[in-house]
Structures are given as structure tokens and as C-alpha cells.
Motif scaffolding. Structure first.
Motif: not given
Length: 180
Positions: A31-39, A98-101, A126-129
Motif C-alpha cells: 500500500g505504499e505510494n498509493l492514493v485512492l481517489i473516488g469519482i 510521483n504517486k500511484n493513483i 504529475r502522478p507516476a501512474q
């Protein structure tokens, strides 16, 4: 509209989200470097549920955010030519650079909502992915977009509508197919 069938009940939704949480962790090696974004709207409670499931599995609290894509839609003139669009809050309190979105939504249909969401995310950093998780993929894509994580694939006809109800909004967890 007439309800044809219920395709997911509360238990099935819970199982699908548990599986998605495991898949997210496996693909991203934790779960490191993750961000969850709800639409908005129903992607937000799904995101909160996934955050809780990831915490139970990995004991890590993944940051979450809420994204309003209203101003990024390509059909603003068509949907409300005389009215101002109704804006909801975008609430993302973490640097996305640089986060994985992982964008989270309830139903993937034409892909236009996801395209708008990606534009909105790119304006915030600017996310990594960018990855995509959806509870339901119903097909009928108009853009070359596919989900990385899918709760259930439900092929539909053009005269059918998928209705997702979530307890946090509708006081019921259920996914149904309606006939137009």
C-alpha cells in the motif's frame, strides 16, 4: 424504467471489493505510494470501503481523495445548456506527484467519465501512474479505456441501465439492471 434483475447484493458487493483490495495490493506490491481517489458520487464510498479493506489486510492507511469531474466533462453544453453545472467539492489533501493513483468509480460505461477524471488528476499533479478500479464494467466503450480492477463484468444492451445503490447514499447495497 423497470427493474429486470438484481446482479449484486450486499454480500456480493463486499466480496468484490475485498478481491479488488487484494488485487490492488498485489499489483502495487503493498500500500505504499498509493492514493485512492473516488469519482463523485458513488466512487467516494467505494473508495472509503477499499481504504478500510486495505488497512485490514496490510495495516496501512492509504490516503484517499474525492474528485468532482463536472468541469472536465465533454458534454457540459449538451447536459445543461442554460443552467450552471452543479459543482461538488474536490477534496484531495495529498501531493499526487510521483504517486500511484487509483481512480475508483461505480460503473465503467463509455469511458468519458474516466477521461475527465484523468484530466482533473493531471491538473492536480504529475502522478507516476494512474490505474482504474470499478465495481461494474458494463462495456460499450467509446474511448480506449479499460479498468485495472473490476468487481464484476456485466455485458448490457443499449436499452439497459445499471443502477448501483450504496448504503452510504441510498441506505441499500445493491446493483441492478433496469430496462429503459
Amino acid at each position: 424504467m423497470e427493474e429486470k434483475t438484481v446482479v449484486l447484493d450486499q454480500a456480493a458487493i463486499n466480496r468484490a471489493l475485498t478481491r479488488i483490495a487484494h488485487e490492488i495490493l498485489e499489483k502495487n506490491k503493498g500500500g505504499e505510494n498509493l492514493v485512492l481517489i473516488g469519482i463523485k458520487t458513488r466512487g467516494v464510498p467505494i473508495t472509503k470501503r477499499l481504504q478500510e479493506k486495505i488497512k485490514q489486510i496490510e495495516n496501512v492507511t492509504v490516503p484517499i481523495g474525492e474528485l468532482d469531474i463536472t468541469l472536465y466533462r465533454d458534454d457540459l453544453e449538451k447536459s445543461a445548456p442554460t443552467n450552471e453545472p452543479e459543482l461538488k467539492d474536490t477534496n484531495i489533501n495529498v501531493d499526487l506527484t510521483n504517486k500511484n493513483i487509483i481512480l475508483i468509480d461505480d460503473v465503467l460505461f463509455t469511458g468519458r467519465t474516466v477521461r475527465a477524471a484523468m484530466d482533473a488528476v493531471m491538473d492536480l499533479g504529475r502522478p507516476a501512474q494512474i490505474q482504474l478500479g470499478v465495481l461494474i464494467d458494463r462495456g460499450h466503450r467509446e474511448l480506449p479505456i479499460r479498468a485495472d480492477y473490476v468487481g464484476k463484468n456485466i455485458p448490457t444492451s443499449d436499452n439497459e441501465v445499471i443502477v448501483v445503490k450504496l448504503d452510504e447514499i441510498d441506505q441499500l447495497d445493491q446493483v441492478s439492471i433496469f430496462q429503459k
